[in-house]
Write a protein that holds these residues in place. Structure first.
Motif, PDB file in Angstrom:
ATOM      1  N   GLN A  44       0.836  -1.206   0.000  1.00 21.02           N
ATOM      2  CA  GLN A  44       0.000   0.000   0.000  1.00 21.02           C
ATOM      3  C   GLN A  44       0.869   1.254   0.000  1.00 21.02           C
ATOM      4  OE1 GLN A  44      -3.478   0.102  -0.310  1.00 21.02           O
ATOM      5  NE2 GLN A  44      -2.928   2.222  -0.767  1.00 21.02           N
ATOM      6  N   VAL A  45       1.915   1.252   0.797  1.00 19.89           N
ATOM      7  CA  VAL A  45       2.833   2.401   0.826  1.00 19.89           C
ATOM      8  C   VAL A  45       3.491   2.579  -0.540  1.00 19.89           C
ATOM      9  CG1 VAL A  45       4.986   3.289   1.831  1.00 19.89           C
ATOM     10  CG2 VAL A  45       3.240   2.287   3.314  1.00 19.89           C
ATOM     11  N   VAL A  46       3.899   1.481  -1.159  1.00 18.85           N
ATOM     12  CA  VAL A  46       4.521   1.558  -2.489  1.00 18.85           C
ATOM     13  C   VAL A  46       3.532   2.131  -3.499  1.00 18.85           C
ATOM     14  CG1 VAL A  46       5.472   0.192  -4.403  1.00 18.85           C
ATOM     15  CG2 VAL A  46       6.194  -0.275  -2.045  1.00 18.85           C
ATOM     16  N   ARG A  47       2.285   1.669  -3.453  1.00 20.46           N
ATOM     17  CA  ARG A  47       1.272   2.203  -4.379  1.00 20.46           C
ATOM     18  C   ARG A  47       1.015   3.684  -4.123  1.00 20.46           C
ATOM     19  NH1 ARG A  47      -1.151  -2.830  -3.198  1.00 20.46           N
ATOM     20  NH2 ARG A  47      -2.574  -1.859  -1.716  1.00 20.46           N
ATOM     21  N   ASP A  48       0.920   4.071  -2.873  1.00 20.69           N
ATOM     22  CA  ASP A  48       0.637   5.467  -2.514  1.00 20.69           C
ATOM     23  C   ASP A  48       1.784   6.408  -2.891  1.00 20.69           C
ATOM     24  OD1 ASP A  48      -1.791   4.657  -1.457  1.00 20.69           O
ATOM     25  OD2 ASP A  48      -1.148   4.825   0.644  1.00 20.69           O
ATOM     26  N   LEU A  86       5.120  -4.843  -7.210  1.00 17.48           N
ATOM     27  CA  LEU A  86       6.540  -4.581  -7.431  1.00 17.48           C
ATOM     28  C   LEU A  86       6.975  -4.961  -8.842  1.00 17.48           C
ATOM     29  CD1 LEU A  86       8.014  -5.772  -4.011  1.00 17.48           C
ATOM     30  CD2 LEU A  86       7.497  -3.442  -4.730  1.00 17.48           C
ATOM     31  N   LYS A  87       6.026  -5.257  -9.702  1.00 10.41           N
ATOM     32  CA  LYS A  87       6.327  -5.698 -11.071  1.00 10.41           C
ATOM     33  C   LYS A  87       7.157  -4.676 -11.852  1.00 10.41           C
ATOM     34  CE  LYS A  87       3.885  -8.306 -14.229  1.00 10.41           C
ATOM     35  NZ  LYS A  87       2.629  -8.778 -14.694  1.00 10.41           N
ATOM     36  N   SER A  88       6.927  -3.397 -11.622  1.00 11.00           N
ATOM     37  CA  SER A  88       7.649  -2.343 -12.349  1.00 11.00           C
ATOM     38  C   SER A  88       9.071  -2.121 -11.826  1.00 11.00           C
ATOM     39  CB  SER A  88       6.875  -1.028 -12.272  1.00 11.00           C
ATOM     40  OG  SER A  88       5.653  -1.163 -12.941  1.00 11.00           O
ATOM     41  N   PHE A 114      14.842  -1.926  -4.437  1.00  7.96           N
ATOM     42  CA  PHE A 114      14.007  -2.103  -5.621  1.00  7.96           C
ATOM     43  C   PHE A 114      14.115  -0.841  -6.474  1.00  7.96           C
ATOM     44  CE2 PHE A 114      12.274  -4.499  -2.109  1.00  7.96           C
ATOM     45  CZ  PHE A 114      12.013  -5.739  -2.653  1.00  7.96           C
ATOM     46  N   VAL A 115      14.440  -1.021  -7.755  1.00  8.91           N
ATOM     47  CA  VAL A 115      14.640   0.102  -8.673  1.00  8.91           C
ATOM     48  C   VAL A 115      13.571   0.036  -9.761  1.00  8.91           C
ATOM     49  CG1 VAL A 115      16.250   1.275 -10.212  1.00  8.91           C
ATOM     50  CG2 VAL A 115      17.123  -0.022  -8.240  1.00  8.91           C
TER      51      VAL A 115
END
Length: 184
Positions: A44-48, A86-88, A114-115
């Motif tokens: 959720q944090v990654v999406r936000d 995290l696919k991208s 993660f890049v």
């Protein structure tokens, strides 16, 4: 020279970075109840935030009962790497100090990076060769990671502890370069 410096500074200035530090010990001691909750919060944090670069630094990798719970780390990493959220992130470096049988070096630390695919030029410092190397893929270093050059990991010496008993205290660090500018 000025235009090159300006472009490099611009790359770093516009790099959206997410830095997370977490004590993950409980996750591995109770994976049935905690993995999904923790991972969903992380996603959720990654999406936000939609960062370009994620640095997730963990302590107590493998749990407080690491001799029993260390096998749970592999499932956690598999879940992270398989996540659609995290696919991208097409370039990954994961460093997991899991060698609990070597008290002199074991820290139970983990560093996960993660890049995002939109980051054009990223490199990691190789402490062994004293040079930046291109990051073009996913690599997971686990178990004994003492010989891995892309990280510097040290356990604090026994002399620093008043009771002269081993602790897992120490540090792990990496150094990155984005568009010619260092991120340490």
């Amino acid at each position: 020279m000025y235009s090159s410096y300006k472009a490099q500074s611009l790359a770093m200035k516009n790099l959206k970075t997410l830095l997370i530090s977490a004590n993950v010990g409980s996750l591995f001691d109770d994976p049935e109840n905690l993995f999904k909750k923790w991972l969903n919060q992380f996603y959720q944090v990654v999406r936000d935030k939609d960062p370009d670069f994620i640095a997730l630094h963990c302590q107590e990798v493998g749990g407080k009962n690491f001799a029993q719970s260390m096998p749970n780390v592999k499932k956690w990493i598999q879940d992270l790497l398989a996540s659609p959220d995290l696919k991208s992130y097409d370039r990954v470096r994961i460093f997991l100090d899991e060698d609990f049988k070597t008290a002199e070096t074991f820290t139970a630390l983990g560093s996960l990076y993660f890049v995002h695919s939109r980051v054009a030029d990223i490199r990691i410092w190789d402490f062994a060769s004293s040079d930046f190397v291109n990051v073009k893929d996913t690599k997971v270093y686990d178990g004994s990671i003492e010989s891995v050059g892309e990280k510097d990991k040290q356990k604090f010496p026994l002399e620093l502890f008043p009771n002269r008993t081993w602790s897992r205290k120490g540090y792990m660090r990496t150094r990155w370069q984005v568009g010619g500018s260092a991120l340490t």
